[in-house]
Design a protein around this motif. Structure first.
Motif, short mmCIF file in Angstrom:
data_model
loop_
_atom_site.label_atom_id
_atom_site.label_comp_id
_atom_site.label_asym_id
_atom_site.label_seq_id
_atom_site.Cartn_x
_atom_site.Cartn_y
_atom_site.Cartn_z
N ILE A 116 0.84 -1.21 0.00
CA ILE A 116 0.00 0.00 0.00
C ILE A 116 0.88 1.26 0.00
CG2 ILE A 116 -1.63 1.35 1.40
CD1 ILE A 116 -2.99 -1.28 2.16
N ASP A 117 1.93 1.24 0.81
CA ASP A 117 2.85 2.38 0.85
C ASP A 117 3.43 2.69 -0.53
OD1 ASP A 117 2.54 2.87 3.48
OD2 ASP A 117 4.43 1.96 4.13
N GLN A 118 3.81 1.62 -1.21
CA GLN A 118 4.42 1.76 -2.53
C GLN A 118 3.41 2.43 -3.49
OE1 GLN A 118 5.38 -2.01 -4.32
NE2 GLN A 118 7.21 -1.21 -5.33
N ILE A 119 2.16 1.99 -3.43
CA ILE A 119 1.14 2.55 -4.32
C ILE A 119 0.82 4.00 -3.92
CG2 ILE A 119 -1.27 2.31 -5.04
CD1 ILE A 119 -0.82 -0.77 -4.68
N GLU A 120 0.76 4.24 -2.61
CA GLU A 120 0.50 5.62 -2.15
C GLU A 120 1.58 6.56 -2.65
OE1 GLU A 120 -0.08 6.18 2.04
OE2 GLU A 120 -1.93 5.01 2.07
N LYS A 121 2.84 6.14 -2.53
CA LYS A 121 3.95 6.99 -2.97
C LYS A 121 3.81 7.33 -4.45
CE LYS A 121 7.70 6.23 0.24
NZ LYS A 121 8.19 4.92 0.71
N LEU A 122 3.51 6.30 -5.24
CA LEU A 122 3.35 6.50 -6.68
C LEU A 122 2.29 7.57 -6.96
CD1 LEU A 122 3.61 5.67 -9.72
CD2 LEU A 122 1.88 3.92 -9.24
N PHE A 123 1.14 7.44 -6.31
CA PHE A 123 0.03 8.34 -6.64
C PHE A 123 0.19 9.73 -6.02
CE2 PHE A 123 -1.85 4.43 -8.12
CZ PHE A 123 -2.50 4.87 -9.27
N LEU A 124 0.80 9.79 -4.85
CA LEU A 124 1.08 11.12 -4.29
C LEU A 124 1.99 11.88 -5.25
CD1 LEU A 124 1.54 10.26 -0.50
CD2 LEU A 124 -0.21 11.76 -1.48
N GLY A 125 2.94 11.14 -5.85
CA GLY A 125 3.86 11.75 -6.80
C GLY A 125 3.15 12.26 -8.05
N MET A 126 1.97 11.70 -8.34
CA MET A 126 1.22 12.14 -9.52
C MET A 126 0.12 13.13 -9.13
SD MET A 126 1.08 8.76 -11.97
CE MET A 126 0.02 7.74 -10.98
N GLY A 127 0.18 13.62 -7.90
CA GLY A 127 -0.74 14.68 -7.49
C GLY A 127 -2.10 14.20 -7.01
N TYR A 128 -2.22 12.93 -6.69
CA TYR A 128 -3.48 12.43 -6.13
C TYR A 128 -3.53 12.73 -4.64
CZ TYR A 128 -4.43 9.43 -10.26
OH TYR A 128 -4.69 8.95 -11.51
#
Ligand code: PHE
Length: 348
Positions: A116-128
């Motif tokens: 989940i952390d990995q996915i959160e990081k990805l999407f936070l990086g894309m402005g989600y």
């Protein structure tokens, strides 16, 4: 030998003996013996009876001086021995601060939390934004607002723990879509969110089913969102979790809240697509569901489907972790056996 000479000899012998003694118990024995009632000094003093009267004071005071001297010598020796014993004790108990310590057993994020952390990081990086929603949910949000009215046959796809007629344990993270859309002010810009969390289904636990598991919901609503945006986003997820070389493919599917709906496969990370046991010889592994948000869902959340549209996806971190690490029983994640969990310890 007169008394004085006797005393002198005794004094010399005793002093020599005291100086040699390095044991507290023995020192005490010497003290008791020398100065006690049955000791040699008392014995010698007893002999004073036979002396002429005028000599007695002189011998008496000499005897006292000898006793005092021996008393002092014993005390001094005792002190010295104590000092030595003490410093030996300190030496024994000394701590070597340069020795390596015993490692403290530290915990580690649970493997599902790592995904989940990995996915959160990805999407936070894309402005989600990352949004939370309630696990005890209303039927209204879990089903109605997701285009699943009462008696809709697709409700059977998700066996539900009901608490009352209207309250249930959420079967999916999709209700967070509706909750977030309702609140979002679209005059401020598009809505881009993910929502990770626990979901519940009335399933019998087995190797691939758990009555409680995880999902990460994703939702983007804007003016010109296309299926190509969805595909690009899904590819990003697949490559982040399963490796940079992964490809994805979409197959038509059905969800009540998306139209069109797709099932998403990722090219097998084990064999690269040639076919193996992990992908059951197909070269592809099914990893998530997605689609373009159904106009009814938008309407019910107060969003005009003539102007706005978007995509949604729902993925399962449990399944991701099982695939990625070759875990073939989902129950291993929930039995909390440290021997299993610590194999996924994260070394930062
Ligand atoms: N909520 C769906 C499920 O639990 C997954 C999904 C979410 C599919 C969003 C499409 C869009 O099966």
């Amino acid at each position: 030998m007169n008394l004085q000479e006797k005393l002198q000899r005794l004094e010399q012998q005793a002093l020599a003996e005291i100086k040699q003694t390095d044991n507290l118990e023995k020192i005490n024995k010497i003290r008791v013996h020398l100065l006690g009632k049955k000791g040699p000094i008392t014995e010698i003093l007893r002999g004073m009876r036979d002396l002429p009267k005028e000599q007695r004071p002189q011998v008496g005071s000499f005897a006292n001086a000898v006793r005092d001297e021996l008393t002092a010598a014993i005390a001094k020796q005792k002190e010295q021995v104590e000092l030595i014993l003490n410093s030996k004790k300190l030496e024994r108990e000394a701590i070597d601060v340069t020795l390596p310590g015993v490692p403290v057993k530290a915990g580690t994020p649970h493997i599902i939390m790592q995904v989940i952390d990995q996915i959160e990081k990805l999407f936070l990086g894309m402005g989600y934004q990352v949004v939370d929603g309630p696990e005890v949910e209303e039927d209204h949000y879990n089903f109605e607002m997701m285009n699943l009215p009462k008696d809709h046959p697709a409700r059977d796809m998700q066996d539900t723990f009901y608490i009352t007629d209207q309250i249930l344990m959420r079967t999916q993270t999709s209700p967070v879509q509706a909750r977030t859309m309702e609140k979002h002010d679209f005059s401020q810009g598009p809505l881009k969110m993910i929502s990770p969390g626990k979901v519940y289904r009335r399933d019998t636990d087995d190797a691939t089913h758990s009555h409680q598991f995880h999902q990460v919901e994703g939702l983007v609503i804007d003016k010109h969102v296309t299926m190509a945006d969805l595909k690009g986003t899904l590819e990003k997820i697949a490559q982040t979790v399963f490796g940079a070389k992964r490809q994805i493919r979409l197959r038509p599917s059905y969800f009540p809240f998306t139209e069109p709906s797709v099932e998403v496969d990722v090219s097998c990370f084990k064999c690269g697509g040639k076919g193996c046991q992990v992908c059951k010889q197909t070269g592809w592994i099914e990893v998530l569901g997605a689609g373009m948000v159904h106009p009814n869902v938008l309407k019910m959340a107060g969003v005009d489907p003539q102007i706005f549209g978007g995509f949604a996806f729902g993925l399962g971190p449990d399944r991701f972790a099982m695939l990625k690490y070759g875990v073939d029983d989902i129950r291993d994640f929930y039995l909390n056996d440290v021997r299993v969990l610590e194999q996924f310890s994260q070394k930062e």
